[in-house]
Design a protein around this motif. Structure first.
Motif, PDB file in Angstrom:
ATOM      1  N   LYS A   1      13.063  -6.452  -0.869  1.00  0.00           N
ATOM      2  CA  LYS A   1      14.473  -6.632  -0.534  1.00  0.00           C
ATOM      3  C   LYS A   1      14.586  -6.818   0.970  1.00  0.00           C
ATOM      4  CE  LYS A   1      16.553  -4.006  -4.346  1.00  0.00           C
ATOM      5  NZ  LYS A   1      15.296  -3.822  -5.082  1.00  0.00           N
ATOM      6  N   ALA A   2      15.555  -7.610   1.373  1.00  0.00           N
ATOM      7  CA  ALA A   2      15.904  -7.752   2.790  1.00  0.00           C
ATOM      8  C   ALA A   2      17.154  -6.934   3.062  1.00  0.00           C
ATOM      9  CB  ALA A   2      16.137  -9.216   3.139  1.00  0.00           C
ATOM     10  N   ALA A   3      17.271  -6.414   4.260  1.00  0.00           N
ATOM     11  CA  ALA A   3      18.425  -5.587   4.597  1.00  0.00           C
ATOM     12  C   ALA A   3      18.800  -5.781   6.054  1.00  0.00           C
ATOM     13  CB  ALA A   3      18.121  -4.109   4.328  1.00  0.00           C
ATOM     14  N   ASP A   4      20.095  -5.783   6.317  1.00  0.00           N
ATOM     15  CA  ASP A   4      20.651  -5.782   7.678  1.00  0.00           C
ATOM     16  C   ASP A   4      20.247  -7.002   8.510  1.00  0.00           C
ATOM     17  OD1 ASP A   4      21.770  -3.284   7.070  1.00  0.00           O
ATOM     18  OD2 ASP A   4      19.977  -2.238   7.803  1.00  0.00           O
ATOM     19  N   GLY A   5      19.692  -8.003   7.870  1.00  0.00           N
ATOM     20  CA  GLY A   5      19.362  -9.229   8.576  1.00  0.00           C
ATOM     21  C   GLY A   5      18.085  -9.177   9.376  1.00  0.00           C
TER      22      GLY A   5
ATOM     23  N   HIS B   1      11.864  -4.535   2.815  1.00  0.00           N
ATOM     24  CA  HIS B   1      11.377  -3.367   2.087  1.00  0.00           C
ATOM     25  C   HIS B   1      10.603  -3.811   0.854  1.00  0.00           C
ATOM     26  CE1 HIS B   1      14.284  -0.724   4.275  1.00  0.00           C
ATOM     27  NE2 HIS B   1      15.011  -1.820   4.253  1.00  0.00           N
ATOM     28  N   VAL B   2       9.618  -3.021   0.468  1.00  0.00           N
ATOM     29  CA  VAL B   2       9.001  -3.141  -0.848  1.00  0.00           C
ATOM     30  C   VAL B   2       9.352  -1.865  -1.593  1.00  0.00           C
ATOM     31  CG1 VAL B   2       6.853  -3.214  -2.159  1.00  0.00           C
ATOM     32  CG2 VAL B   2       7.157  -4.681  -0.152  1.00  0.00           C
ATOM     33  N   GLY B   3      10.076  -2.009  -2.714  1.00  0.00           N
ATOM     34  CA  GLY B   3      10.627  -0.853  -3.384  1.00  0.00           C
ATOM     35  C   GLY B   3      12.015  -0.557  -2.859  1.00  0.00           C
ATOM     36  N   PRO B   4      12.607   0.550  -3.261  1.00  0.00           N
ATOM     37  CA  PRO B   4      13.968   0.889  -2.820  1.00  0.00           C
ATOM     38  C   PRO B   4      14.061   0.952  -1.295  1.00  0.00           C
ATOM     39  CG  PRO B   4      13.236   2.351  -4.579  1.00  0.00           C
ATOM     40  CD  PRO B   4      12.040   1.570  -4.154  1.00  0.00           C
ATOM     41  N   PRO B   5      15.055   0.335  -0.708  1.00  0.00           N
ATOM     42  CA  PRO B   5      15.188   0.384   0.752  1.00  0.00           C
ATOM     43  C   PRO B   5      15.274   1.805   1.281  1.00  0.00           C
ATOM     44  CG  PRO B   5      16.634  -1.283  -0.175  1.00  0.00           C
ATOM     45  CD  PRO B   5      16.078  -0.506  -1.335  1.00  0.00           C
ATOM     46  N   ARG B   6      14.408   2.125   2.203  1.00  0.00           N
ATOM     47  CA  ARG B   6      14.422   3.425   2.865  1.00  0.00           C
ATOM     48  C   ARG B   6      13.672   3.293   4.175  1.00  0.00           C
ATOM     49  NH1 ARG B   6      10.585   3.591  -1.159  1.00  0.00           N
ATOM     50  NH2 ARG B   6       8.547   4.480  -0.595  1.00  0.00           N
TER      51      ARG B   6
ATOM     52  N   TYR C   1       0.831  -1.204   0.000  1.00  0.00           N
ATOM     53  CA  TYR C   1       0.000   0.000   0.000  1.00  0.00           C
ATOM     54  C   TYR C   1       0.869   1.258   0.000  1.00  0.00           C
ATOM     55  CZ  TYR C   1      -3.134   3.601   1.919  1.00  0.00           C
ATOM     56  OH  TYR C   1      -3.844   4.771   2.146  1.00  0.00           O
ATOM     57  N   GLY C   2       1.858   1.285   0.864  1.00  0.00           N
ATOM     58  CA  GLY C   2       2.740   2.443   0.908  1.00  0.00           C
ATOM     59  C   GLY C   2       3.500   2.645  -0.385  1.00  0.00           C
ATOM     60  N   TYR C   3       3.952   1.557  -0.993  1.00  0.00           N
ATOM     61  CA  TYR C   3       4.710   1.640  -2.240  1.00  0.00           C
ATOM     62  C   TYR C   3       3.828   2.144  -3.386  1.00  0.00           C
ATOM     63  CZ  TYR C   3       7.170   0.084  -6.442  1.00  0.00           C
ATOM     64  OH  TYR C   3       7.761   0.019  -7.675  1.00  0.00           O
ATOM     65  N   VAL C   4       2.622   1.578  -3.524  1.00  0.00           N
ATOM     66  CA  VAL C   4       1.737   1.936  -4.630  1.00  0.00           C
ATOM     67  C   VAL C   4       1.193   3.352  -4.479  1.00  0.00           C
ATOM     68  CG1 VAL C   4      -0.487   1.383  -5.719  1.00  0.00           C
ATOM     69  CG2 VAL C   4       1.096  -0.448  -5.101  1.00  0.00           C
ATOM     70  N   CYS C   5       0.847   3.728  -3.256  1.00  0.00           N
ATOM     71  CA  CYS C   5       0.212   5.020  -3.020  1.00  0.00           C
ATOM     72  C   CYS C   5       1.201   6.132  -2.694  1.00  0.00           C
ATOM     73  CB  CYS C   5      -0.815   4.896  -1.898  1.00  0.00           C
ATOM     74  SG  CYS C   5      -2.126   3.701  -2.250  1.00  0.00           S
ATOM     75  N   GLY C   6       2.470   5.781  -2.542  1.00  0.00           N
ATOM     76  CA  GLY C   6       3.472   6.794  -2.230  1.00  0.00           C
ATOM     77  C   GLY C   6       3.321   7.377  -0.846  1.00  0.00           C
ATOM     78  N   ILE C   7       2.865   6.566   0.088  1.00  0.00           N
ATOM     79  CA  ILE C   7       2.646   7.015   1.468  1.00  0.00           C
ATOM     80  C   ILE C   7       3.695   6.366   2.364  1.00  0.00           C
ATOM     81  CG2 ILE C   7       1.042   6.939   3.428  1.00  0.00           C
ATOM     82  CD1 ILE C   7      -1.229   6.879   1.365  1.00  0.00           C
ATOM     83  N   PRO C   8       4.356   7.143   3.234  1.00  0.00           N
ATOM     84  CA  PRO C   8       5.351   6.543   4.133  1.00  0.00           C
ATOM     85  C   PRO C   8       4.720   5.491   5.048  1.00  0.00           C
ATOM     86  CG  PRO C   8       5.551   8.925   4.118  1.00  0.00           C
ATOM     87  CD  PRO C   8       4.281   8.601   3.391  1.00  0.00           C
ATOM     88  N   VAL C   9       5.245   4.295   4.974  1.00  0.00           N
ATOM     89  CA  VAL C   9       4.759   3.177   5.789  1.00  0.00           C
ATOM     90  C   VAL C   9       5.952   2.486   6.426  1.00  0.00           C
ATOM     91  CG1 VAL C   9       3.784   0.850   5.671  1.00  0.00           C
ATOM     92  CG2 VAL C   9       2.621   2.727   4.517  1.00  0.00           C
TER      93      VAL C   9
END
Length: 558
Positions: free
Chosen positions: A164-168, A172-177, A114-122
């Motif tokens: 993507k998985a990060a830092d163990g 993330h869905v989309g670019p890690p942030r 939802y956050g990725y598609v709608c551009g809302i911080p989640v």
């Protein structure tokens, strides 16, 4: 639109690796049937996926199975609070293996997409008391697998190329942030929690075991910045465990919101085993009824993990009914072996008194310190244990006593046993192992991993009692010493107290302030501990019938 079948599961009985409590493990059979019916064509564009009336289709797409109605109801309420930044507090109490982690994984997956598609911080953070298996299991459930019947981030068509998985510990869905991630952390009291922010949802799994002070100090502040929703998942345990406290807070919030909104939102969900069965899960019905028949409705695991009823932190270990069932039989105690029977032994070891006293110098139960207790039990073909003879020594050095214990075990032609190997008992236990190499003897360490081994022993004994697998003969009439030991064991059984601890573990003892059974009597638990070890001996010897066939081998040991 064709209905989507529920995922089928096999359920098998198991034990919790930490506490030893009986549990049910669910094993998915297949989700291919659900895959065949997933209504991709029913959604014309991705934005439709996030309409409230499309939540079931979203579940089918992300999880590749069909939710039960109670799962969808819970997810709908939590997602509503999250998307609208309402900051509501939810408590979700669900019977074991009834889909709690599926609900959590769906919500996480849904919100990230939802956050990725709608551009809302989640963003969200999920805590559990123990990293393995609890935190790891939650991570695995969200991640899923990129296989023909897989689900989750890796298995869903919409996210398999985005996540993507990060830092163990982050996904993330989309670019890690930081504004589009879910983090998974342990919240045991000694954990150094990494600095995280939950914009959208803060979750506490197995919340009955969460340390309240730790949560309020280190976890709850993470939800402050954007008024994130908080949800606690779990079963119940004691009346003052964290999830019970949170339940009271959620009910209070319901009352406040009712005055503000004009209706009462549902923030507390309690889905016990009967509710799961009413939802139509026939496989769960069979598994639960099997547990119920084996353990009985009063078993602490049935009450807390399946019926969701909190227990007192301290209470009697056995009910009056349990005690009556243990003593309801026509067996008899003996002073020597019956050639047709199979025998096992147990030894509970206590420290030595500074002022040495012989057993003849003091009445049973009137010595200051626990003695060495040795039980001989008949092991029947169905696994039932019948204690037929008891021995006790007080104050005699272990180095002298071990030869007599060895002789008694040989006299009874025991096929195996369990010996207390904690602290000072270790030398005696391994002496018996060395001298009786053909017998199956387990040195049992109560403190091998905190109180975990003691909890496992307690649950095992409880299971045997509720299954009518422990039968104590009536009081002997022609042997005063055995009669006195019989009285002492019964008193210890009737006064044994259970202490509920974290992670469904239990401790037990006879309190020092228990009313004595006679003048000069002291509170002890040595005989009942030896009884529990006798049950452990029966448990490790799986097939007494085959053991009987090895009489020649036992003669060799003598």
């Amino acid at each position: 639109m064709a209905p989507v079948p529920n995922t089928e599961f096999d359920y098998r009985e198991d034990v919790d690796p930490i506490s030893g409590a009986p549990v049910i493990i669910s094993v998915p059979k297949t989700v291919q049937a659900a895959l065949d019916g997933i209504p991709y064509a029913a959604i014309n564009n991705i934005a439709e996926l996030f309409q409230p009336d499309r939540l079931r289709e979203a579940w089918r797409l992300l999880r590749r199975n069909d939710p039960f109605d109670y799962q969808l109801e819970i997810a709908d309420a939590i997602i509503y609070s999250c998307i609208n930044s309402l900051g509501w507090l939810f408590v979700v109490m669900i019977s074991r293996q009834a889909g709690k982690n599926e609900i959590s994984a769906f919500i996480e997956h849904y919100l990230l997409l939802y956050g990725y598609v709608c551009g809302i911080p989640v963003s969200g953070v999920k805590f559990a008391p123990v990293h393995k298996p609890q935190v790891q299991a939650s991570k695995d459930r969200l991640e899923g697998a990129n296989t023909p019947d897989g689900n989750g981030l890796a298995g869903c068509t919409l996210t398999k190329n985005l996540w993507k998985a990060a830092d163990g510990y982050k996904y993330h869905v989309g670019p890690p942030r930081d504004s589009n991630k879910w983090a998974f952390l342990s919240i045991n009291p000694s954990a150094n929690i990494a600095s995280q922010t939950a914009f959208t949802l803060l979750e506490g799994d197995e919340a009955q075991d969460i340390d309240t002070n730790k949560w309020e100090k280190d976890a709850q502040p993470m939800a402050t910045f954007r008024n994130a929703t908080t949800v606690f998942y779990g079963v119940t345990w004691t009346k003052n465990c964290h999830i019970e406290k949170a339940k009271s807070q959620a009910y209070d919030m319901e009352t406040r919101l009712e005055a503000e909104l004009g209706y009462r939102p549902k923030l507390v969900f309690k889905v016990d085993a009967p509710a799961v069965i009413r939802s139509g899960n026939a496989f769960y019905k069979k598994a639960f009824e099997s547990q119920l028949a084996r353990l009985g409705p009063d078993h602490i695991a049935i009450q807390t993990q399946y019926l969701l009823n909190a227990v007192d932190t301290i209470g009697k270990y056995f009910t009056k009914e349990h005690v009556a069932r243990m003593y309801a039989n026509d067996y008899r105690m003996r002073l020597g072996p019956d050639p047709k029977s199979v025998y096992i032994f147990s030894v509970d070891v206590a420290g030595q008194e500074e002022g040495i006293t012989e057993i003849e110098d003091v009445e049973v139960g009137c010595h200051k310190r626990d003695g060495i207790a040795l039980h001989i039990g008949e092991l029947q073909l169905d696994g039932t244990v019948v204690p037929v003879c008891m021995y006790q020594w007080v104050g005699i050095p272990h180095s002298k006593q071990r030869e007599q214990i060895l002789a008694i075990i040989k006299h009874w032609r025991c096929i195996g046993g369990a010996a207390d190997a904690t602290g000072i008992g270790e030398a005696l236990a391994y002496y018996l192992v060395e001298k009786l190499p053909n017998l199956e003897i387990e040195p049992y360490k109560f403190k091998a991993a905190g109180d975990e081994n003691k909890s496992k022993l307690g649950y095992l004994a409880y299971n045997y009692v509720t299954a009518d697998k422990i039968k104590i003969p009536p009081k002997p009439q022609n042997d005063p010493q055995q009669a006195e030991l019989w009285e002492e064991l019964k008193w210890q059984i009737e006064n044994l107290v259970r202490v509920a601890k974290k992670q469904q573990s239990i401790n037990f003892h006879v309190p020092q302030n228990t009313a004595p059974r006679k003048i000069g009597h002291e509170a002890h638990d040595d005989l009942v501990m030896a009884l529990f070890l006798l049950i452990r001996a029966a448990f490790i010897i799986k097939n007494p019938n085959m053991r009987k066939a090895k009489a020649i081998d036992r003669n060799d040991v003598m």
